[in-house]
Write an enzyme that holds these catalytic residues in place. Structure first.
Site, PDB file in Angstrom:
ATOM      1  N   ARG A 100      -3.624   6.473   0.215  1.00  0.00           N
ATOM      2  CA  ARG A 100      -4.089   7.623   0.979  1.00  0.00           C
ATOM      3  C   ARG A 100      -3.058   8.276   1.885  1.00  0.00           C
ATOM      4  NH1 ARG A 100      -9.101   5.507   3.924  1.00  0.00           N
ATOM      5  NH2 ARG A 100      -7.674   3.766   4.103  1.00  0.00           N
TER       6      ARG A 100
ATOM      7  N   ASP B   5      -6.687  -3.482  -7.524  1.00  0.00           N
ATOM      8  CA  ASP B   5      -7.251  -4.043  -6.294  1.00  0.00           C
ATOM      9  C   ASP B   5      -7.499  -5.535  -6.480  1.00  0.00           C
ATOM     10  OD1 ASP B   5      -8.307  -2.921  -3.554  1.00  0.00           O
ATOM     11  OD2 ASP B   5      -9.677  -4.510  -4.157  1.00  0.00           O
TER      12      ASP B   5
ATOM     13  N   TYR C  52     -14.669 -12.156   0.745  1.00  0.00           N
ATOM     14  CA  TYR C  52     -15.440 -10.941   0.432  1.00  0.00           C
ATOM     15  C   TYR C  52     -16.747 -11.287  -0.273  1.00  0.00           C
ATOM     16  CZ  TYR C  52     -11.670  -7.833   1.891  1.00  0.00           C
ATOM     17  OH  TYR C  52     -10.741  -7.160   2.635  1.00  0.00           O
TER      18      TYR C  52
ATOM     19  N   ARG D  87       0.820  -1.222   0.000  1.00  0.00           N
ATOM     20  CA  ARG D  87       0.000   0.000   0.000  1.00  0.00           C
ATOM     21  C   ARG D  87       0.852   1.270   0.000  1.00  0.00           C
ATOM     22  NH1 ARG D  87      -5.413  -1.023   2.019  1.00  0.00           N
ATOM     23  NH2 ARG D  87      -6.062  -2.742   0.704  1.00  0.00           N
TER      24      ARG D  87
ATOM     25  N   ARG E 290      -6.549  11.580  -7.169  1.00  0.00           N
ATOM     26  CA  ARG E 290      -7.410  10.413  -7.142  1.00  0.00           C
ATOM     27  C   ARG E 290      -8.815  10.664  -7.707  1.00  0.00           C
ATOM     28  NH1 ARG E 290     -10.798   7.500  -6.401  1.00  0.00           N
ATOM     29  NH2 ARG E 290     -11.136   5.821  -4.928  1.00  0.00           N
TER      30      ARG E 290
HETATM   31  O1  CP3 Z   1       0.440   0.335  -3.092  1.00  0.00           O
HETATM   32  C1  CP3 Z   1      -0.399  -0.580  -3.221  1.00  0.00           C
HETATM   33  O2  CP3 Z   1      -0.307  -1.651  -2.588  1.00  0.00           O
HETATM   34  C2  CP3 Z   1      -1.492  -0.324  -4.217  1.00  0.00           C
HETATM   35  C3  CP3 Z   1      -2.228  -1.420  -4.803  1.00  0.00           C
HETATM   36  C4  CP3 Z   1      -3.245  -2.154  -3.929  1.00  0.00           C
HETATM   37  C5  CP3 Z   1      -4.538  -1.677  -3.542  1.00  0.00           C
HETATM   38  N1  CP3 Z   1      -5.214  -2.697  -2.954  1.00  0.00           N
HETATM   39  C6  CP3 Z   1      -5.055  -0.325  -3.770  1.00  0.00           C
HETATM   40  C7  CP3 Z   1      -6.128   0.182  -2.900  1.00  0.00           C
HETATM   41  C8  CP3 Z   1      -3.137  -3.462  -3.494  1.00  0.00           C
HETATM   42  C9  CP3 Z   1      -1.958  -4.389  -3.616  1.00  0.00           C
HETATM   43  C10 CP3 Z   1      -4.397  -3.791  -2.900  1.00  0.00           C
HETATM   44  C11 CP3 Z   1      -4.697  -5.131  -2.418  1.00  0.00           C
HETATM   45  C12 CP3 Z   1      -5.855  -5.349  -1.563  1.00  0.00           C
HETATM   46  N2  CP3 Z   1      -7.118  -4.834  -1.663  1.00  0.00           N
HETATM   47  C13 CP3 Z   1      -5.858  -6.265  -0.491  1.00  0.00           C
HETATM   48  C14 CP3 Z   1      -4.668  -7.091  -0.090  1.00  0.00           C
HETATM   49  C15 CP3 Z   1      -3.722  -6.277   0.687  1.00  0.00           C
HETATM   50  C16 CP3 Z   1      -4.064  -6.096   2.130  1.00  0.00           C
HETATM   51  O3  CP3 Z   1      -4.245  -4.951   2.531  1.00  0.00           O
HETATM   52  O4  CP3 Z   1      -4.169  -7.102   2.839  1.00  0.00           O
HETATM   53  C17 CP3 Z   1      -7.113  -6.245   0.102  1.00  0.00           C
HETATM   54  C18 CP3 Z   1      -7.552  -7.035   1.297  1.00  0.00           C
HETATM   55  C19 CP3 Z   1      -7.911  -5.339  -0.663  1.00  0.00           C
HETATM   56  C20 CP3 Z   1      -9.328  -4.976  -0.449  1.00  0.00           C
HETATM   57  C21 CP3 Z   1      -9.414  -3.533  -0.138  1.00  0.00           C
HETATM   58  N3  CP3 Z   1      -9.404  -2.555  -1.116  1.00  0.00           N
HETATM   59  C22 CP3 Z   1      -9.436  -2.902   1.121  1.00  0.00           C
HETATM   60  C23 CP3 Z   1      -9.476  -3.613   2.449  1.00  0.00           C
HETATM   61  C24 CP3 Z   1      -9.437  -1.513   0.885  1.00  0.00           C
HETATM   62  C25 CP3 Z   1      -9.345  -0.408   1.918  1.00  0.00           C
HETATM   63  C26 CP3 Z   1     -10.553   0.404   2.065  1.00  0.00           C
HETATM   64  C27 CP3 Z   1     -10.139   1.759   2.651  1.00  0.00           C
HETATM   65  O5  CP3 Z   1     -10.431   2.748   1.976  1.00  0.00           O
HETATM   66  O6  CP3 Z   1      -9.570   1.783   3.748  1.00  0.00           O
HETATM   67  C28 CP3 Z   1      -9.419  -1.313  -0.511  1.00  0.00           C
HETATM   68  C29 CP3 Z   1      -9.380  -0.022  -1.216  1.00  0.00           C
HETATM   69  C30 CP3 Z   1      -8.047   0.357  -1.760  1.00  0.00           C
HETATM   70  N4  CP3 Z   1      -7.275  -0.482  -2.521  1.00  0.00           N
HETATM   71  C31 CP3 Z   1      -7.385   1.612  -1.649  1.00  0.00           C
HETATM   72  C32 CP3 Z   1      -6.203   1.510  -2.374  1.00  0.00           C
HETATM   73  C33 CP3 Z   1      -5.164   2.576  -2.607  1.00  0.00           C
HETATM   74  C34 CP3 Z   1      -7.870   2.846  -0.869  1.00  0.00           C
HETATM   75  C35 CP3 Z   1      -9.146   3.398  -1.319  1.00  0.00           C
HETATM   76  C36 CP3 Z   1      -9.241   4.439  -2.381  1.00  0.00           C
HETATM   77  O7  CP3 Z   1      -8.349   5.276  -2.670  1.00  0.00           O
HETATM   78  O8  CP3 Z   1     -10.364   4.464  -2.922  1.00  0.00           O
END
Ligand code: CP3
Length: 342
Positions: free
Chosen positions: A28, A73, A149, A24, A37
């Protein structure tokens, strides 16, 4: 490119420095991410290759990390085949109509990346040009974590519905995991074809399972994912949190690198894994919010526990917390590069 420290460490070989990147790292915690974004969901943002390219590059430029990770994602493939999933800001993946019965298998048709999500390949190709010597990591969700999920309908602490399906209807469970394994294989193979240098399989929530349940109900599908990538020239990383008791099984699935969170010290994790697998981790992301001397001490402790062995990729034990000061991450990169030996 094969000389890149990150790839050498993935191959369990000595590198000129201990490579470092952050799960990540895009997102954010970066003001430039928040500025770029826009208002839509992440699933809309990733469909714009120029935007996804810029966001992927932001942490590489700012921190000087040894690898980039594609801005995407884990739910992109299931969304692309039309399962009906979205990502709610601050919440994570949500499914309006969760997976409940064999009828729902029909909602998981095979993925055709060129037709269903052409923007992924386009983003990867743009990034490979921009990144030069810095390897790009592609990724997918492991069958279990994606299934959780789809079944829970959103984030869940105990994954009770998932475990009820696993134990109550093992045949349907394995059919679901097999479909998700196929989606992951196709998605990852197309990312490698487009140019990613390594892949990470995120089984983030595997640590909710006992080793017995994992081995019986998850390992077969995850092993299939790793076997389905074995002929490619891209190292495979396998990651989850609270997986201390599962580490040998994560390696057994076929990974070249196993990710470790912060609950098991690096030397102990190495002991559990043996010498043939590389490791990635394992700084507690919350420690990044502490004053710098405490951060530096924790970084040095991890480096000391690795004790110069080859095959260590420095990372956090889970994703960067949104409140993290980017300067702290920049200083961590500097410290690992200055003091790490491999
Ligand atoms: O730098 C990076 O790692 C970017 C790429 C990335 C994202 N999601 C972008 C993202 C990766 C590798 C993921 C994987 C992902 N997504 C996982 C596995 C990694 C982990 O954290 O265990 C999981 C479980 C998800 C599902 C998911 N997507 C979650 C739990 C969330 C967070 C929700 C939040 O806003 O707190 C997301 C959204 C997400 N995926 C964001 C990003 C940058 C943030 C939301 C946004 O900007 O809209």
């Amino acid at each position: 490119m094969s000389e890149a420290p990150f790839l050498q460490a993935c191959h369990n070989q000595r590198a000129i420095r201990v490579p470092v990147w952050f799960m990540r790292q895009a997102g954010r915690s970066l003001p430039e991410y928040r500025a770029m974004r826009g208002a839509g969901t992440i699933l809309e943002a990733v469909r714009d290759p120029d935007l996804a390219t810029t966001i992927t590059l932001q942490p590489v430029r700012r921190y000087g990390v040894d690898a980039a990770i594609l801005y995407s994602d884990i739910v992109v493939p299931v969304a692309a085949v039309g399962f009906g999933v979205d990502v709610a800001p601050g919440v994570g993946p949500v499914v309006a109509s969760p997976f409940r019965s064999a009828d729902d298998l029909g909602r998981l048709r095979p993925l055709d990346p060129d037709a269903d999500c052409p923007w992924v390949g386009q983003t990867v190709r743009q990034l490979v040009t921009e990144l030069g010597d810095v390897p790009l990591i592609g990724f997918a969700g492991a069958p279990f974590t994606v299934a959780s999920y789809l079944i829970e309908g959103g984030p869940s602490r105990d994954l009770a519905r998932s475990k009820a399906l696993m134990l109550g209807d093992p045949q349907l469970w394995h059919a679901l995991l097999d479909r998700l394994a196929d989606l992951a294989i196709v998605a990852l193979r197309s990312q490698v074809e487009a140019g990613v240098a390594a892949v990470q399989v995120f089984d983030s929530w595997a640590g909710t399972l006992s080793p017995g349940l994992y081995e019986r109900h998850v390992l077969p599908a995850s092993s299939r994912v790793f076997a389905g990538l074995a002929d490619l020239d891209a190292p495979r990383i396998h990651f989850g949190v609270t997986t201390g008791e599962l580490l040998p099984l994560l390696a057994k699935a076929g990974a070249d690198v196993v990710g470790i969170d912060w609950r098991v010290p690096l030397d102990e994790a190495r002991q559990r894994l043996g010498p043939d697998v590389a490791v990635q981790g394992n700084l507690d992301p919350a420690i990044c919010l502490a004053p710098w001397p405490a951060v530096a001490e924790a970084v040095r402790d991890i480096l000391a526990r690795n004790d110069g062995r080859p095959g260590h990729i420095f990372n956090l034990g889970h994703g960067v917390l949104p409140q993290t000061d980017p300067d702290t991450l920049a200083r961590i990169v500097e410290l690992v590069h200055a003091e790490g030996r491999s």
